[in-house]
Design a protein around this motif. Sequence first.
Motif, PDB file in Angstrom:
ATOM      1  N   ARG A  20       9.147  14.459  15.813  1.00 11.83           N
ATOM      2  CA  ARG A  20       8.760  15.449  14.818  1.00 11.83           C
ATOM      3  C   ARG A  20       7.383  16.023  15.154  1.00 11.83           C
ATOM      4  NH1 ARG A  20       9.623  12.765  10.242  1.00 11.83           N
ATOM      5  NH2 ARG A  20       7.523  11.962  10.108  1.00 11.83           N
ATOM      6  N   LEU A  21       6.464  15.154  15.563  1.00 11.92           N
ATOM      7  CA  LEU A  21       5.122  15.592  15.929  1.00 11.92           C
ATOM      8  C   LEU A  21       5.175  16.547  17.122  1.00 11.92           C
ATOM      9  CD1 LEU A  21       2.050  15.369  15.546  1.00 11.92           C
ATOM     10  CD2 LEU A  21       2.097  13.346  16.999  1.00 11.92           C
ATOM     11  N   GLN A  22       5.984  16.230  18.094  1.00 16.54           N
ATOM     12  CA  GLN A  22       6.131  17.087  19.266  1.00 16.54           C
ATOM     13  C   GLN A  22       6.683  18.464  18.858  1.00 16.54           C
ATOM     14  OE1 GLN A  22       8.881  15.600  22.186  1.00 16.54           O
ATOM     15  NE2 GLN A  22       8.047  16.903  23.805  1.00 16.54           N
ATOM     16  N   ALA A  23       7.679  18.477  17.986  1.00 18.79           N
ATOM     17  CA  ALA A  23       8.264  19.735  17.519  1.00 18.79           C
ATOM     18  C   ALA A  23       7.239  20.550  16.721  1.00 18.79           C
ATOM     19  CB  ALA A  23       9.500  19.460  16.675  1.00 18.79           C
ATOM     20  N   GLU A  24       6.468  19.864  15.884  1.00 21.59           N
ATOM     21  CA  GLU A  24       5.452  20.557  15.090  1.00 21.59           C
ATOM     22  C   GLU A  24       4.380  21.163  15.997  1.00 21.59           C
ATOM     23  OE1 GLU A  24       4.194  17.398  12.516  1.00 21.59           O
ATOM     24  OE2 GLU A  24       5.751  17.799  11.028  1.00 21.59           O
ATOM     25  N   LYS A  25       3.977  20.424  17.025  1.00 22.56           N
ATOM     26  CA  LYS A  25       2.967  20.950  17.950  1.00 22.56           C
ATOM     27  C   LYS A  25       3.508  22.147  18.727  1.00 22.56           C
ATOM     28  CE  LYS A  25       0.059  16.894  18.608  1.00 22.56           C
ATOM     29  NZ  LYS A  25      -0.465  15.921  19.574  1.00 22.56           N
ATOM     30  N   LYS A 108      -1.612  33.257  10.335  1.00 27.55           N
ATOM     31  CA  LYS A 108      -2.707  32.292  10.219  1.00 27.55           C
ATOM     32  C   LYS A 108      -2.412  31.274   9.124  1.00 27.55           C
ATOM     33  CE  LYS A 108      -6.684  34.617  12.144  1.00 27.55           C
ATOM     34  NZ  LYS A 108      -8.064  35.024  11.912  1.00 27.55           N
ATOM     35  N   ALA A 109      -1.811  31.708   8.027  1.00 28.50           N
ATOM     36  CA  ALA A 109      -1.436  30.782   6.958  1.00 28.50           C
ATOM     37  C   ALA A 109      -0.386  29.796   7.463  1.00 28.50           C
ATOM     38  CB  ALA A 109      -0.918  31.556   5.744  1.00 28.50           C
ATOM     39  N   SER A 110       0.576  30.301   8.228  1.00 26.77           N
ATOM     40  CA  SER A 110       1.587  29.412   8.819  1.00 26.77           C
ATOM     41  C   SER A 110       0.928  28.400   9.739  1.00 26.77           C
ATOM     42  CB  SER A 110       2.614  30.222   9.626  1.00 26.77           C
ATOM     43  OG  SER A 110       3.333  31.071   8.790  1.00 26.77           O
ATOM     44  N   MET A 111      -0.063  28.872  10.488  1.00 21.77           N
ATOM     45  CA  MET A 111      -0.763  27.988  11.408  1.00 21.77           C
ATOM     46  C   MET A 111      -1.493  26.877  10.649  1.00 21.77           C
ATOM     47  SD  MET A 111      -3.240  29.078  14.542  1.00 21.77           S
ATOM     48  CE  MET A 111      -4.861  28.806  13.918  1.00 21.77           C
ATOM     49  N   LYS A 112      -2.136  27.234   9.538  1.00 20.29           N
ATOM     50  CA  LYS A 112      -2.838  26.226   8.731  1.00 20.29           C
ATOM     51  C   LYS A 112      -1.858  25.188   8.195  1.00 20.29           C
ATOM     52  CE  LYS A 112      -7.047  27.766   8.870  1.00 20.29           C
ATOM     53  NZ  LYS A 112      -8.007  27.111   9.706  1.00 20.29           N
ATOM     54  N   THR A 113      -0.700  25.647   7.727  1.00 21.42           N
ATOM     55  CA  THR A 113       0.318  24.728   7.218  1.00 21.42           C
ATOM     56  C   THR A 113       0.783  23.786   8.325  1.00 21.42           C
ATOM     57  OG1 THR A 113       1.047  26.389   5.627  1.00 21.42           O
ATOM     58  CG2 THR A 113       2.574  24.597   6.107  1.00 21.42           C
ATOM     59  N   LEU A 114       1.047  24.354   9.490  1.00 22.34           N
ATOM     60  CA  LEU A 114       1.501  23.535  10.619  1.00 22.34           C
ATOM     61  C   LEU A 114       0.416  22.548  11.054  1.00 22.34           C
ATOM     62  CD1 LEU A 114       3.408  26.189  12.714  1.00 22.34           C
ATOM     63  CD2 LEU A 114       4.382  24.129  11.704  1.00 22.34           C
TER      64      LEU A 114
END
Length: 140
Positions: A20-25, A108-114
């Motif tokens: 999951r961490l790999q996918a999120e990154k 940018k908001a998506s990036m903050k969430t991720l």
Amino acid sequence: MRLAEYYNSLQRERFDVELRLQAEKQELNKVEEVIKTLYAARAPTLDEHDTKIKELRRQVYSEMRRLKSPNNDGLKLDLQAKIGEWEEAIQEREKYLTTINPVVAQYKASMKTLEGQVAQSELKLYTLCEKLNKARSKLE
């Protein structure tokens, strides 16, 4: 035997968290690339707008100086036309910015969430590794 089962379940959970961490990154990297692309695409267009605005401003000031000279018949109309073009160029730039900036802000908001999700996953992975180390030491 229960300790070995607990250890195995922790290992499976760690594996799931690592995936999951790999996918999120990867998703975070994709969003960062989109933002970079948007900025790169935005820069030349903004430069074009800024160049046009500067040129029109220069022309307006030139017309204003010429207005002070004798024989300035018709210069007021030219000046008004140049000022109109200048104002229109400024409005075009603002319109462009109001179109592109919300898109950038959304990414940018998506990036903050991720980034938050990645941080939570990393913390969970760290906690699982600590539990695995404790369980491993008890098994030995």
